[in-house]
Scaffold this active site. Structure first.
Site, short mmCIF file in Angstrom:
data_model
loop_
_atom_site.label_atom_id
_atom_site.label_comp_id
_atom_site.label_asym_id
_atom_site.label_seq_id
_atom_site.Cartn_x
_atom_site.Cartn_y
_atom_site.Cartn_z
N THR A 51 -20.66 -5.09 -24.81
CA THR A 51 -19.91 -5.03 -23.54
C THR A 51 -18.41 -5.00 -23.80
O THR A 51 -17.62 -5.59 -23.07
CB THR A 51 -20.28 -6.22 -22.62
OG1 THR A 51 -19.97 -7.43 -23.30
CG2 THR A 51 -21.74 -6.19 -22.23
N LYS A 64 -19.32 6.70 -35.98
CA LYS A 64 -18.34 7.66 -36.47
C LYS A 64 -18.64 8.16 -37.89
O LYS A 64 -18.42 9.31 -38.19
CB LYS A 64 -16.95 7.03 -36.51
CG LYS A 64 -16.53 6.26 -35.28
CD LYS A 64 -16.12 7.17 -34.15
CE LYS A 64 -15.43 6.43 -33.03
NZ LYS A 64 -16.09 5.24 -32.55
N GLU A 122 -11.41 0.42 -36.06
CA GLU A 122 -12.21 1.40 -36.80
C GLU A 122 -11.34 2.54 -37.31
O GLU A 122 -11.55 3.05 -38.41
CB GLU A 122 -13.32 1.97 -35.91
CG GLU A 122 -14.54 1.06 -35.83
CD GLU A 122 -15.79 1.81 -35.36
OE1 GLU A 122 -16.16 1.60 -34.21
OE2 GLU A 122 -16.36 2.58 -36.14
N HIS A 154 -9.72 4.12 -41.57
CA HIS A 154 -9.62 5.48 -42.13
C HIS A 154 -8.29 5.71 -42.85
O HIS A 154 -8.12 6.76 -43.48
CB HIS A 154 -9.75 6.53 -41.02
CG HIS A 154 -11.13 6.62 -40.45
ND1 HIS A 154 -12.13 7.35 -41.04
CD2 HIS A 154 -11.68 6.06 -39.36
CE1 HIS A 154 -13.23 7.25 -40.32
NE2 HIS A 154 -12.98 6.46 -39.30
C1 IKT Z 1 -14.32 8.53 -30.65
O1 IKT Z 1 -14.33 7.46 -30.03
O2 IKT Z 1 -15.14 9.42 -30.51
C2 IKT Z 1 -13.28 8.72 -31.68
C3 IKT Z 1 -11.87 8.49 -31.22
C4 IKT Z 1 -11.23 9.76 -30.87
C5 IKT Z 1 -11.53 10.16 -29.49
C6 IKT Z 1 -11.04 11.53 -29.21
C7 IKT Z 1 -10.82 11.74 -27.76
C8 IKT Z 1 -9.98 12.92 -27.54
C9 IKT Z 1 -9.36 13.05 -26.20
O3 IKT Z 1 -9.66 12.28 -25.29
O4 IKT Z 1 -8.55 13.99 -26.06
C10 IKT Z 1 -11.07 7.88 -32.34
C11 IKT Z 1 -11.23 8.55 -33.63
N1 IKT Z 1 -11.39 6.50 -32.48
#
Ligand code: IKT
Length: 354
Positions: free
Chosen positions: A11, A148, A219, A223
């Protein structure tokens, strides 16, 4: 489509926004939500407004990093420092404290069509281990995650036979990237007979959404070249803020280990090595620092080399672009499951074949 009942594990930002977005979609009834503190279950449908109001500013996306056996629920979640009032879902009048929230969901599994795992994957095998518990508990239905990392897909594939025997349709990597943008790449690839490059470049502005998305930021930090999943997991909130300050609030990511690569390869679109994912995160502004773009380069049947691009409007938020597609993929998974198709599916496999 017949009504779909679903449960959300976690949540935090993603879990709560998924519940919220589901109120705007047809045929979706959230019947359960849990985190490491407890479980809310109502077969007639949760009162989402009450649950959101109770959990807002009371962030806790975790179930338990031990895969939900309950042992990690007692303390600091593998070193992750929580902040704010830490009652999670139990702040809702619909929830009860629980020693084993995952088991609560499994016990009600015969009334749940789909389980959405809105959990951070601070240990690579965490989501696969949660899936094991559902298999062992006799659940059949859809499981869907927004994970991811590329390496987790193989771990789920190793369980494919068990999912098939159990009647589980597991949709993996179904957030924005991987997920929405992987699907967009699969669609853009249809013009080509050979795909040579896929470049995914995202932009996220998270000033007002920062509190709600601390898990995602953590997260992402994993990277950066100086960090990995373990070191990022152990950072305190203050240490994360210091890293953000050191980047003046704007962090650029390159060559992220995002599963778009293996998910496009398993759909037969291109080699995983031909896919790159990067992005820019700005926590000082709600504007996207760059337009999220997917570029797919390839050769057409008649010998042209070209690049198809897909862009998100800067006005669509990350929350819209993660949770809308996650629920869309959830519905696609339920359709497969009801048709008797079980095993592991990636987002690109739920698009036109290549
Ligand atoms: C994710 O949560 O999928 C990854 C994140 C990036 C999201 C991209 C959204 C793009 C947008 O809204 O334009 C990130 C890598 N945590």
């Amino acid at each position: 489509m017949d009504e779909i009942t679903f449960a959300v594990l976690g949540t935090g930002g993603i879990g709560r926004r998924t519940l919220e977005v589901s109120q705007h979609k047809d045929a979706l009834t959230p019947v359960a939500a849990c985190d490491r503190h407890g479980t809310a279950i109502d077969a007639d449908g949760l009162d989402v407004d009450e649950l959101l109001a109770a959990t807002e500013g009371n962030i806790d996306s975790e179930v338990a990093t031990d895969g939900g056996t309950g042992a990690a629920a007692a303390e600091g979640e593998g070193g992750i420092k929580q902040h704010g009032e830490d009652r999670g879902v139990v702040a809702s009048a619909q929830a009860r404290p629980s020693e084993d929230p995952i088991q609560d969901i499994i016990d009600h599994g015969d009334r749940i069509d789909a389980v959405l795992l809105a959990l951070p994957n601070y240990e690579h095998d965490f989501i696969p281990r949660v899936a094991d518990r559902f298999v062992e508990g006799g659940y059949s239905g859809v499981m869907i995650d927004v994970l991811k990392r590329s390496r987790v897909i193989d771990m789920l594939d190793d369980r494919s036979e068990a999912f098939e025997e159990q009647g589980i349709t597991f949709v993996c990597g179904a957030g924005a990237t991987p997920g929405f943008l992987t699907g967009a790449a699969a669609l853009a690839a249809q013009s080509f007979v050979e795909v040579t490059d896929v470049d995914i470049h995202w932009g996220v502005g998270l000033k007002s959404g920062y509190e709600d998305n601390r898990g995602t930021v953590r997260e992402d930090i994993a990277h950066l070249p100086e960090y990995d999943i373990e070191t990022a997991r152990d950072l305190t909130d203050e240490e994360i803020e210091a890293i953000i300050d050191a980047h003046d609030g704007v962090i650029e990511f390159e060559d992220m280990e995002h599963a778009d690569d293996v998910l496009l390869e398993r759909a037969g679109i291109c080699d995983a090595d031909d896919v790159s994912v990067g992005g820019v995160l700005d926590v000082e502004s709600d504007e996207k620092p760059t337009t999220t773009t997917v570029s797919v380069m390839g050769t057409t049947f008649d010998g042209e080399t070209a690049t198809n691009t897909f862009q998100l409007d800067d006005a669509t938020s990350m929350e819209a672009n993660v949770n809308g597609p996650a629920l869309g993929y959830l519905k696609a998974g339920v359709r497969r499951n009801r048709a008797g198709e079980y095993g592991v599916f990636g987002p690109a496999e739920l698009m036109p074949g290549f």
